[in-house]
Scaffold this motif. Structure first.
Motif, mmCIF file in Angstrom:
data_model
loop_
_atom_site.group_PDB
_atom_site.id
_atom_site.type_symbol
_atom_site.label_atom_id
_atom_site.label_comp_id
_atom_site.label_asym_id
_atom_site.label_seq_id
_atom_site.Cartn_x
_atom_site.Cartn_y
_atom_site.Cartn_z
ATOM 1 N N GLU A 185 11.369 -78.407 26.864
ATOM 2 C CA GLU A 185 11.513 -77.019 26.414
ATOM 3 C C GLU A 185 12.513 -76.925 25.264
ATOM 4 O OE1 GLU A 185 9.802 -74.307 27.203
ATOM 5 O OE2 GLU A 185 8.512 -75.589 28.431
ATOM 6 N N ASP A 186 13.599 -77.708 25.335
ATOM 7 C CA ASP A 186 14.597 -77.695 24.264
ATOM 8 C C ASP A 186 14.005 -78.207 22.955
ATOM 9 O OD1 ASP A 186 16.509 -76.652 25.910
ATOM 10 O OD2 ASP A 186 17.539 -78.558 26.280
ATOM 11 N N GLN A 187 13.174 -79.246 23.025
ATOM 12 C CA GLN A 187 12.548 -79.762 21.811
ATOM 13 C C GLN A 187 11.583 -78.751 21.205
ATOM 14 O OE1 GLN A 187 11.051 -83.376 23.689
ATOM 15 N NE2 GLN A 187 12.331 -84.630 22.341
ATOM 16 N N ILE A 188 10.819 -78.095 22.054
ATOM 17 C CA ILE A 188 9.896 -77.066 21.563
ATOM 18 C C ILE A 188 10.676 -75.922 20.913
ATOM 19 C CG2 ILE A 188 8.199 -75.333 22.262
ATOM 20 C CD1 ILE A 188 7.343 -77.315 24.491
ATOM 21 N N ALA A 189 11.773 -75.533 21.534
ATOM 22 C CA ALA A 189 12.606 -74.463 20.973
ATOM 23 C C ALA A 189 13.180 -74.868 19.620
ATOM 24 C CB ALA A 189 13.732 -74.112 21.946
ATOM 25 N N ALA A 190 13.532 -76.145 19.462
ATOM 26 C CA ALA A 190 14.081 -76.622 18.192
ATOM 27 C C ALA A 190 13.017 -76.572 17.091
ATOM 28 C CB ALA A 190 14.616 -78.038 18.350
ATOM 29 N N ILE A 191 11.780 -76.948 17.429
ATOM 30 C CA ILE A 191 10.690 -76.844 16.453
ATOM 31 C C ILE A 191 10.476 -75.388 16.064
ATOM 32 C CG2 ILE A 191 8.204 -77.119 16.098
ATOM 33 C CD1 ILE A 191 8.312 -79.588 17.883
ATOM 34 N N ARG A 192 10.430 -74.534 17.065
ATOM 35 C CA ARG A 192 10.201 -73.109 16.802
ATOM 36 C C ARG A 192 11.306 -72.536 15.902
ATOM 37 N NH1 ARG A 192 6.642 -68.509 17.640
ATOM 38 N NH2 ARG A 192 6.133 -69.107 19.759
ATOM 39 N N ALA A 193 12.557 -72.950 16.132
ATOM 40 C CA ALA A 193 13.663 -72.462 15.314
ATOM 41 C C ALA A 193 13.509 -72.901 13.862
ATOM 42 C CB ALA A 193 14.995 -72.950 15.884
ATOM 43 N N ASP A 194 13.095 -74.161 13.656
ATOM 44 C CA ASP A 194 12.851 -74.645 12.295
ATOM 45 C C ASP A 194 11.746 -73.836 11.617
ATOM 46 O OD1 ASP A 194 14.741 -76.593 11.975
ATOM 47 O OD2 ASP A 194 13.328 -78.266 11.831
ATOM 48 N N VAL A 195 10.687 -73.574 12.358
ATOM 49 C CA VAL A 195 9.568 -72.822 11.797
ATOM 50 C C VAL A 195 10.005 -71.411 11.421
ATOM 51 C CG1 VAL A 195 7.278 -71.865 12.249
ATOM 52 C CG2 VAL A 195 7.837 -74.177 13.033
ATOM 53 N N GLU A 196 10.755 -70.754 12.300
ATOM 54 C CA GLU A 196 11.187 -69.386 12.024
ATOM 55 C C GLU A 196 12.091 -69.331 10.793
ATOM 56 O OE1 GLU A 196 10.030 -66.707 13.335
ATOM 57 O OE2 GLU A 196 8.813 -67.741 14.832
ATOM 58 N N ARG A 197 12.971 -70.325 10.630
ATOM 59 C CA ARG A 197 13.817 -70.359 9.425
ATOM 60 C C ARG A 197 12.960 -70.533 8.175
ATOM 61 N NH1 ARG A 197 17.544 -73.050 12.929
ATOM 62 N NH2 ARG A 197 16.526 -75.061 12.535
ATOM 63 N N ALA A 198 11.936 -71.381 8.272
ATOM 64 C CA ALA A 198 11.046 -71.588 7.128
ATOM 65 C C ALA A 198 10.250 -70.324 6.805
ATOM 66 C CB ALA A 198 10.104 -72.757 7.399
ATOM 67 N N LEU A 199 9.830 -69.594 7.833
ATOM 68 C CA LEU A 199 9.107 -68.345 7.594
ATOM 69 C C LEU A 199 10.014 -67.315 6.920
ATOM 70 C CD1 LEU A 199 6.998 -67.940 10.875
ATOM 71 C CD2 LEU A 199 6.309 -68.903 8.680
ATOM 72 N N ASP A 200 11.280 -67.291 7.315
ATOM 73 C CA ASP A 200 12.236 -66.401 6.640
ATOM 74 C C ASP A 200 12.321 -66.743 5.161
ATOM 75 O OD1 ASP A 200 12.815 -65.140 9.037
ATOM 76 O OD2 ASP A 200 14.639 -66.309 9.413
ATOM 77 N N LEU A 201 12.340 -68.055 4.860
ATOM 78 C CA LEU A 201 12.415 -68.504 3.473
ATOM 79 C C LEU A 201 11.151 -68.126 2.709
ATOM 80 C CD1 LEU A 201 14.123 -70.144 1.441
ATOM 81 C CD2 LEU A 201 12.925 -72.194 2.254
ATOM 82 N N ALA A 202 9.995 -68.360 3.313
ATOM 83 C CA ALA A 202 8.730 -68.030 2.655
ATOM 84 C C ALA A 202 8.621 -66.540 2.377
ATOM 85 C CB ALA A 202 7.560 -68.498 3.515
ATOM 86 N N GLU A 203 9.178 -65.750 3.287
ATOM 87 C CA GLU A 203 9.042 -64.296 3.171
ATOM 88 C C GLU A 203 9.840 -63.720 2.003
ATOM 89 O OE1 GLU A 203 7.998 -60.752 6.156
ATOM 90 O OE2 GLU A 203 9.153 -62.444 6.942
ATOM 91 N N ARG A 204 10.736 -64.496 1.435
ATOM 92 C CA ARG A 204 11.429 -64.035 0.233
ATOM 93 C C ARG A 204 10.470 -63.905 -0.942
ATOM 94 N NH1 ARG A 204 16.738 -68.049 0.261
ATOM 95 N NH2 ARG A 204 17.504 -67.514 2.358
ATOM 96 N N THR A 205 9.355 -64.628 -0.883
ATOM 97 C CA THR A 205 8.382 -64.640 -1.981
ATOM 98 C C THR A 205 7.050 -64.020 -1.584
ATOM 99 O OG1 THR A 205 9.381 -66.723 -2.716
ATOM 100 C CG2 THR A 205 7.267 -66.130 -3.681
ATOM 101 N N VAL A 206 6.602 -64.331 -0.374
ATOM 102 C CA VAL A 206 5.275 -63.901 0.086
ATOM 103 C C VAL A 206 5.438 -62.915 1.238
ATOM 104 C CG1 VAL A 206 3.062 -64.684 1.025
ATOM 105 C CG2 VAL A 206 4.318 -66.150 -0.558
ATOM 106 N N PRO A 207 4.781 -61.755 1.167
ATOM 107 C CA PRO A 207 4.886 -60.802 2.273
ATOM 108 C C PRO A 207 4.224 -61.358 3.529
ATOM 109 C CG PRO A 207 3.213 -60.086 0.701
ATOM 110 C CD PRO A 207 3.909 -61.257 0.086
ATOM 111 N N LEU A 208 5.002 -61.496 4.591
ATOM 112 C CA LEU A 208 4.471 -62.047 5.835
ATOM 113 C C LEU A 208 4.512 -61.053 6.981
ATOM 114 C CD1 LEU A 208 5.976 -65.686 5.915
ATOM 115 C CD2 LEU A 208 3.737 -64.958 5.083
#
Length: 319
Positions: A185-208
């Motif tokens: 569960e901790d590993q899955i949470a770590a992946i999810r956290a990385d993805v959410e940070r990347a989505l925050d970054l993408a959203e600076r340019t692309v409306p998500l």
């Protein structure tokens, strides 16, 4: 008609498309399309270098593709390399090998270029079709990066971020040289956290955020092996069938259920799934989790799955 050959070398796979293209009519007639899992990006996130064995696997696939290109008589060839090659210190070794085998220099394209090719390939045949009306939000989930492209008749905004099924698997699921199976569960949470940070970054340019809710009108179009594999599972296919997967619609509920199943299963159980390519068995859980996170962020109730992607966009760029 112009006979063209396009090669896309990514972090996980290398793919070839040979087609006859007619820019005047918008017709692209596929003659040969194939894919090999070579894992060029093996260890790049950790070492910053392309591993010798990964290079040899890739060059072996290039030799096969060179023979196909010669047999079919392609007039023009374009070879692009994406995430792993952008990140590697020794990419010149890769470039030299490709030139020797295929006679063309690989273009190490930027994430934004990758996004534009993917958008063109995925949406050119959709434009004007009522069953998948634009505007579109195209997501291309690769091995090392994911591209987000928003547009209608053309690209309006694009962003590439460093989350991909191979990169996240190696970063979070490999312990003492072995992949945790199934992940904690901790590993899955770590992946999810990385993805959410990347989505925050993408959203600076692309409306998500909520871009794909009915009121906003964007159709979510998903590309590449993680998405097509999830689609094949959702459709209950007994073997991989690109014609059945192409333009299928997979719901958020299906993606959520399949992601949970993949993350909770063993290597052997995943390998028994009929549509699963052997090279995706260890990385499909991370890929499915990326797709699920994107659908939740955008509010998409379904994803339209496309088998046409960067290869098709490349073919059009040559023609």
């Amino acid at each position: 008609m112009t006979r063209v050959a396009a090669v896309d070398c990514g972090t996980n796979s290398i793919r070839l498309l040979v087609a006859d293209a007619d820019p005047a009519t918008g017709e692209l007639i596929e003659l040969d399309r194939r894919m090999k899992i070579v894992r060029l990006g093996q260890g790049v996130d950790r070492t910053g270098r392309l591993a010798p064995e990964a290079l040899e696997r890739t060059f072996a696939a290039c030799r096969e593709y060179a023979e196909v290109v010669r047999e079919l008589g392609a007039e023009r060839v374009r070879f692009v390399a994406t995430s792993a090659s952008r990140d590697a210190e020794n990419r010149e070794e890769f470039v030299r090998g490709v030139v020797e085998i295929l006679g063309v220099e690989p273009e190490v394209i930027t994430g934004d270029q990758e996004a534009e090719f993917s958008f063109t390939g995925a949406t050119k045949e959709l434009t004007g079709h009522d069953h998948v009306a634009g505007p579109y939000l195209v997501v291309d989930i690769g091995g090392g990066s994911t591209e987000f492209v928003e547009g209608g008749d053309g690209v309006r905004a694009a962003r590439s971020v460093d989350i991909g099924c191979v990169r996240l698997t190696e970063r979070h699921l490999v312990v003492d040289g072995r992949i945790t199976d199934p992940p904690t569960e901790d590993q899955i949470a770590a992946i999810r956290a990385d993805v959410e940070r990347a989505l925050d970054l993408a959203e600076r340019t692309v409306p998500l955020s909520r871009a794909c809710r009915p009121a906003d009108g964007h159709a979510l179009v998903g590309l590449a092996g993680s998405v097509t594999t999830v689609a094949g599972i959702a459709l209950g296919l007994k073997e991989y069938d690109s014609s059945a997967i192409h333009h299928s619609r997979i719901t958020l509920g299906q993606v959520r259920e399949i992601t949970g199943r993949l993350l909770g299963s063993s290597h052997a159980e995943r390998a028994e799934i009929p549509v699963m390519h052997p090279g995706r068995v260890d990385v499909i859980g991370a890929g499915a989790l990326i797709l699920l996170s994107i659908m939740e962020r955008t509010g998409a109730e379904e994803v339209v799955v496309s088998e046409h992607d960067i290869l098709d966009g490349l073919a059009w760029s040559i023609a």
